[in-house]
Design an enzyme around this catalytic site. Sequence first.
Site, PDB file in Angstrom:
ATOM      1  N   ARG A 163       0.788  -1.223   0.000  1.00 50.37           N
ATOM      2  CA  ARG A 163       0.000   0.000   0.000  1.00 50.37           C
ATOM      3  C   ARG A 163       0.824   1.280   0.000  1.00 50.37           C
ATOM      4  O   ARG A 163       0.545   2.204  -0.775  1.00 50.37           O
ATOM      5  CB  ARG A 163      -0.939   0.031   1.228  1.00 50.37           C
ATOM      6  CG  ARG A 163      -2.162  -0.814   1.087  1.00 50.37           C
ATOM      7  CD  ARG A 163      -2.562  -1.381   2.438  1.00 50.37           C
ATOM      8  NE  ARG A 163      -1.588  -2.381   2.806  1.00 50.37           N
ATOM      9  CZ  ARG A 163      -1.702  -3.676   2.460  1.00 50.37           C
ATOM     10  NH1 ARG A 163      -2.764  -4.089   1.839  1.00 50.37           N
ATOM     11  NH2 ARG A 163      -0.751  -4.538   2.765  1.00 50.37           N
ATOM     12  N   THR A 164       1.791   1.369   0.887  1.00 48.64           N
ATOM     13  CA  THR A 164       2.472   2.657   1.069  1.00 48.64           C
ATOM     14  C   THR A 164       3.227   3.049  -0.207  1.00 48.64           C
ATOM     15  O   THR A 164       3.069   4.161  -0.721  1.00 48.64           O
ATOM     16  CB  THR A 164       3.437   2.586   2.268  1.00 48.64           C
ATOM     17  OG1 THR A 164       2.723   2.065   3.389  1.00 48.64           O
ATOM     18  CG2 THR A 164       3.993   3.955   2.608  1.00 48.64           C
ATOM     19  N   LYS A 208      26.377  -4.116  -1.902  1.00 46.95           N
ATOM     20  CA  LYS A 208      27.848  -4.108  -2.016  1.00 46.95           C
ATOM     21  C   LYS A 208      28.496  -3.431  -0.822  1.00 46.95           C
ATOM     22  O   LYS A 208      29.699  -3.212  -0.804  1.00 46.95           O
ATOM     23  CB  LYS A 208      28.256  -3.361  -3.291  1.00 46.95           C
ATOM     24  CG  LYS A 208      27.705  -3.937  -4.567  1.00 46.95           C
ATOM     25  CD  LYS A 208      28.155  -3.072  -5.761  1.00 46.95           C
ATOM     26  CE  LYS A 208      27.055  -2.889  -6.778  1.00 46.95           C
ATOM     27  NZ  LYS A 208      27.330  -1.782  -7.695  1.00 46.95           N
ATOM     28  N   ARG A 237      11.356   3.692   3.409  1.00 47.31           N
ATOM     29  CA  ARG A 237      10.989   2.674   4.403  1.00 47.31           C
ATOM     30  C   ARG A 237      12.240   1.864   4.704  1.00 47.31           C
ATOM     31  O   ARG A 237      12.933   1.402   3.792  1.00 47.31           O
ATOM     32  CB  ARG A 237       9.879   1.759   3.901  1.00 47.31           C
ATOM     33  CG  ARG A 237       9.632   0.601   4.873  1.00 47.31           C
ATOM     34  CD  ARG A 237       8.405  -0.193   4.541  1.00 47.31           C
ATOM     35  NE  ARG A 237       7.196   0.565   4.822  1.00 47.31           N
ATOM     36  CZ  ARG A 237       5.968   0.056   4.763  1.00 47.31           C
ATOM     37  NH1 ARG A 237       5.795  -1.211   4.438  1.00 47.31           N
ATOM     38  NH2 ARG A 237       4.909   0.791   5.035  1.00 47.31           N
ATOM     39  N   HIS A 243       5.139   5.805  11.490  1.00 47.95           N
ATOM     40  CA  HIS A 243       4.614   5.644  10.117  1.00 47.95           C
ATOM     41  C   HIS A 243       3.642   6.814   9.893  1.00 47.95           C
ATOM     42  O   HIS A 243       2.421   6.634   9.825  1.00 47.95           O
ATOM     43  CB  HIS A 243       3.903   4.295  10.005  1.00 47.95           C
ATOM     44  CG  HIS A 243       3.623   3.833   8.605  1.00 47.95           C
ATOM     45  ND1 HIS A 243       3.749   4.638   7.489  1.00 47.95           N
ATOM     46  CD2 HIS A 243       3.219   2.617   8.141  1.00 47.95           C
ATOM     47  CE1 HIS A 243       3.429   3.943   6.406  1.00 47.95           C
ATOM     48  NE2 HIS A 243       3.105   2.717   6.774  1.00 47.95           N
TER      49      HIS A 243
HETATM   50  N1   CP Z   1      -0.111  -0.072   5.950  1.00 49.38           N
HETATM   51  C1   CP Z   1       1.064  -0.347   5.334  1.00 49.38           C
HETATM   52  O1   CP Z   1       2.112   0.236   5.673  1.00 49.38           O
HETATM   53  O2   CP Z   1       0.986  -1.266   4.357  1.00 49.38           O
HETATM   54  P1   CP Z   1       2.183  -1.765   3.452  1.00 49.38           P
HETATM   55  O3   CP Z   1       3.188  -2.444   4.363  1.00 49.38           O
HETATM   56  O4   CP Z   1       1.586  -2.677   2.440  1.00 49.38           O
HETATM   57  O5   CP Z   1       2.827  -0.534   2.829  1.00 49.38           O
END
Ligand code: CP
Length: 311
Positions: free
Chosen positions: A60-61, A89, A110, A138
């Site tokens: 999603r993100t 590397k 991320r 998040h």
């Molecule tokens: N909610 C969320 O962070 O989903 P993903 O890990 O799929 O990005």
Amino acid sequence: MAHVTTAFFLKPSSLISIADCSRETLDFILQSAEKLSLSPHPELLKGTTLATCFFEPSTRTRLSFETAMLQAGGSCIGFSEAASTSVKKGESLSDTIRMISAYADIIALRHPLEGSARLASLVSDKPILNAGDGANQHPSQTLLDLFSILKCQGRLEGLHIALAGDLKFGRTIHSLSLALAHYGARLYFVSPESLPLPETIQRDLRRKGIKFSFHPTLESVIPKVDILYMTRIQTERFASIDGSFTNSCLLKKHHLEKAKPHLKILHPLPRVDEIEKAIDDTPFAYYFQQAAHGVVVRGAILGLFLRRLPW
Ligand code: CP
């Protein structure tokens, strides 16, 4: 270029933690998302490039950030696993981010390490959007969670909200708890005994005068709340999984018999087994609509941090 908003200057030029966001900034992004949902701006981000740098899996993100960028006329580069980059590397995160800053106008990062997004913001001359740093934060998820609560309840102020599941490692829980403190929520924390809410978050909520309580199971809490925010157990963050571990936060359809009629169930997803599938077809389920709101909310975040919002 569109004029830069006052709200933008209230906070730093990267989105690292909800703790950095004032109520005004949160409200501004939510209002911007609503405006974009009513009137899309297909050229809002024209000529800009987003880099999605994902060192951990995501559906999603990453894809909603990229969709928002493409729908607003921008372009995307990036990767979805470290194995395809020069990190393999031995290149450091700092050097990686420094280089990507030369290719993109904004970076969604991320990474499994807590503090990685903060570190990236120190070495990048472009805005960093924290798309999840380990068990820490998040923030863009929290903004879409707030947007979803507003959409399904019509308000954010004074709601009774249960946050359930892995409160220890769940970064969405940490970010959302801090955000809800701005709106005077009454919070109910439900988790297995071994996965409690971190003391640092508890201290922050106490300091802000937020009322909250702890519960081992969902049943007694469900009749009291307007929102039930479920999360999965973050087994990937366990040093080792104790064979005796059982998840006491499994939501079954029959648990909802005494729920308020307007209760909505949210979940950042992915779901594993913590929400029974039979609940998906009930009016209580809101988690798929919630995930869909990610595009417009992340569009507003990109517009704000790229200084392209026309209001
Ligand atoms: N909610 C969320 O962070 O989903 P993903 O890990 O799929 O990005």
